[in-house]
Design a protein around this motif. Structure first.
Motif, PDB file in Angstrom:
ATOM      1  N   LEU A  95      14.374 -57.105  13.632  1.00 18.13           N
ATOM      2  CA  LEU A  95      14.726 -56.082  14.624  1.00 18.13           C
ATOM      3  C   LEU A  95      16.099 -56.344  15.235  1.00 18.13           C
ATOM      4  N   PRO A 100      15.744 -51.205  14.945  1.00 15.00           N
ATOM      5  CA  PRO A 100      14.394 -50.649  14.746  1.00 15.00           C
ATOM      6  C   PRO A 100      14.183 -50.058  13.360  1.00 15.00           C
ATOM      7  N   ILE A 103      12.197 -51.722  10.361  1.00 13.68           N
ATOM      8  CA  ILE A 103      10.742 -51.621  10.188  1.00 13.68           C
ATOM      9  C   ILE A 103      10.397 -50.550   9.158  1.00 13.68           C
ATOM     10  N   PHE A 104      11.142 -49.456   9.147  1.00 15.38           N
ATOM     11  CA  PHE A 104      10.912 -48.407   8.147  1.00 15.38           C
ATOM     12  C   PHE A 104      11.092 -48.971   6.744  1.00 15.38           C
ATOM     13  N   ILE A 251      12.330 -46.049  15.100  1.00 18.88           N
ATOM     14  CA  ILE A 251      12.162 -46.638  13.766  1.00 18.88           C
ATOM     15  C   ILE A 251      12.655 -45.679  12.693  1.00 18.88           C
ATOM     16  N   THR A 273      20.471 -52.591   8.011  1.00 21.68           N
ATOM     17  CA  THR A 273      19.113 -52.159   8.332  1.00 21.68           C
ATOM     18  C   THR A 273      18.213 -52.248   7.109  1.00 21.68           C
ATOM     19  N   GLY A 277      15.345 -55.230   6.610  1.00 18.99           N
ATOM     20  CA  GLY A 277      14.002 -54.671   6.532  1.00 18.99           C
ATOM     21  C   GLY A 277      13.311 -55.023   5.234  1.00 18.99           C
ATOM     22  N   THR A 324       3.702 -54.363  11.845  1.00 17.23           N
ATOM     23  CA  THR A 324       3.974 -53.122  12.577  1.00 17.23           C
ATOM     24  C   THR A 324       3.586 -53.245  14.040  1.00 17.23           C
ATOM     25  N   ALA A 327       6.180 -55.278  15.835  1.00 12.24           N
ATOM     26  CA  ALA A 327       7.390 -54.484  16.058  1.00 12.24           C
ATOM     27  C   ALA A 327       7.219 -53.530  17.233  1.00 12.24           C
TER      28      ALA A 327
END
Length: 460
Positions: A95, A100, A103-104, A251, A273, A277, A324, A327
């Motif tokens: 993160l 954010p 996370i996706f 996210i 990102t 991730g 998840t 997060a």
């Protein structure tokens, strides 16, 4: 000498993980390949996997013996290894480094990774065998030799075995014990050496009990640790419920427009990102790494497809549930992007503790310390077992080799608790990366077999 070693490790990690992203493309590419080849097995057989797992769940119902484990025990051992400090500290780091939106991309990598781990579990079942002592054995070292005959196959299998012993059995467990000692020092002021000695003693007791004791411990500790953490995190989310929708929005927006969420203050772009991730997601759920097949190989199932479906659920629990939730706790707390007392940006375990402290007060430190104890200790057990499986294969089940491996692993647990040695952590990352290559080469080479199992319930 140390300077030279640091330079080599840094170069290898840059190639594998950081600058050139070789493993990121290899792991994600393999996941996409298997998803297509198995006709989206993670979607078609997800319900079946859930039934196989939760229809057979038991904390004390399926005893293991030297000839194998129950399907649930195998999954519990795999999850014990998958759900570690990365689900707390690793998520927080992703993160901070990727915003954010990371996370996706964790979700994306886990979705495709479910098909890869299906293939690993199926092949582990397909090529398992019984050794001269009557024990069921299996894992990448066996299907690597099946995929590549002769000296090349033997070299790849040996290379994999050495890498996983170093990465998980020794250095990896130093990392885990360090996380426990740090958390308990912060929460209770306990001396790190004392914590390390206690963890090492308990670990030795589990190690000496062999497969039966490892399976018995993991089938109890995994459901309990997951329930404890999930309940605590849901309480936090209940307190911060008004911030859940904005967190979810950040996210999805941050996945494609990081600056829209972070304001450009941290200089995070879409490349960072995606990188953090995908990398952190794959590192956490271990899909494609070749670690969890050692447990899945020992499962007593009717057909390999069954354990493949069970293995997919492990990735789902690790990423889509526990990662998840972590997060969302951090994002709803508002602590992302804040500074610590030392003037540094909060990250890792410190960020997770701050997020839980926001709702729990000082109990947040205690809660994270207890969770890290469960998470990291279960990982120590799982990783030891994976390393031991390869020691047995390399040294023909020699009892002195197994005893030596156990002694070194216990010493590493004590040493790791004393201080964080950056070089050790970096070397663990390097060997983790190196063991992926021979494993994925074999899984891809045997993809035709995986496809047959995935597309025909009658194929055995």
């Amino acid at each position: 000498m140390e300077t030279v070693l640091k330079g080599i490790v840094k170069f290898m990690n840059d190639v594998l993980w950081n600058k050139y992203l070789v493993l990121l493309f290899l792991l994600l590419g393999s996941g996409i390949f298997f998803t297509v080849r198995t006709r989206f097995i993670q979607v078609r057989k997800f319900k079946e996997g859930m039934k196989l797992v939760f229809g057979n769940i038991s904390l004390n119902g399926n005893s293991a013996d030297s000839s194998g484990m129950s399907s649930f025990q195998a999954l519990a051992t795999a999850i014990a290894a998958q759900v570690g400090t990365g689900n707390i500290a690793g998520c927080a780091t992703a993160l901070v480094s990727g915003g954010p939106g990371a996370i996706f991309w964790m979700w994306i990598s886990a979705f495709f990774g479910m098909s890869t781990i299906y293939g690993e579990a199926v092949l582990a079942q397909r090529f398992k065998c019984v050794n001269e002592d009557g024990d069921v054995v299996g894992g990448p070292i066996y299907y690597i030799k099946a995929a590549f005959k002769g000296k090349f196959g033997s070299f790849l299998a040996t290379f994999f075995a050495i890498a996983i012993i170093l990465a998980l059995g020794f250095m990896g467990n130093m990392v885990q014990s360090n996380s426990i000692s740090e958390a308990f020092y912060t929460a209770f002021g306990l001396p790190k050496l004392a914590t390390g000695l206690v963890i090492a003693t308990i670990s030795a007791f589990v190690f000496l009990g062999g497969v039966k004791r490892i399976a018995s411990i993991t089938e109890k500790i995994v459901p309990l640790m997951a329930a404890f953490y999930i309940v605590g995190a849901l309480v936090v989310l209940g307190i911060n419920h008004e911030a859940i929708l904005p967190a979810l929005t950040s996210i999805f927006v941050g996945a494609f427009q990081p600056s829209a969420v972070m304001g450009g203050a941290l200089g995070i772009g879409i490349k960072e990102t995606m990188r953090y991730g995908v990398a952190r997601g794959l590192f956490s759920n271990e899909a494609g790494m070749g670690s969890t097949p050692h447990a899945h190989a020992l499962a007593k199932v009717n057909k390999p497809q069954d354990q493949g479906c069970v293995a997919m659920v492990g990735v789902f629990i690790d990423t889509f549930v526990i990662l998840t939730i972590t997060a969302l706790v951090i994002l709803t707390s508002g602590m992302l992007g804040t500074m610590g007392v030392d003037g540094e940006l909060l990250s890792g375990t410190a960020l997770a503790q701050a997020a839980f402290n926001q709702s729990f007060g000082s109990f947040g430190d205690v809660f994270i310390a207890i969770c890290l104890l469960f998470f990291a200790f279960s990982t120590i057990i799982g990783w030891y077992f994976f390393g031991e499986s390869n020691v047995k294969a390399l040294f023909k089940n020699n009892k002195y080799a197994k005893m030596g491996y156990a002694m070194i692993a216990v010493v590493c647990i004590v040493l790791g608790s004393l201080q964080k040695v950056t070089l050790v952590w970096d070397m663990s990352d390097m060997f983790n990366g190196l063991m992926i290559i021979p494993n994925l080469l074999a899984v891809l080479a045997l993809s035709g077999i995986v496809s047959k199992y995935a597309n025909s319930d009658e194929f055995r």
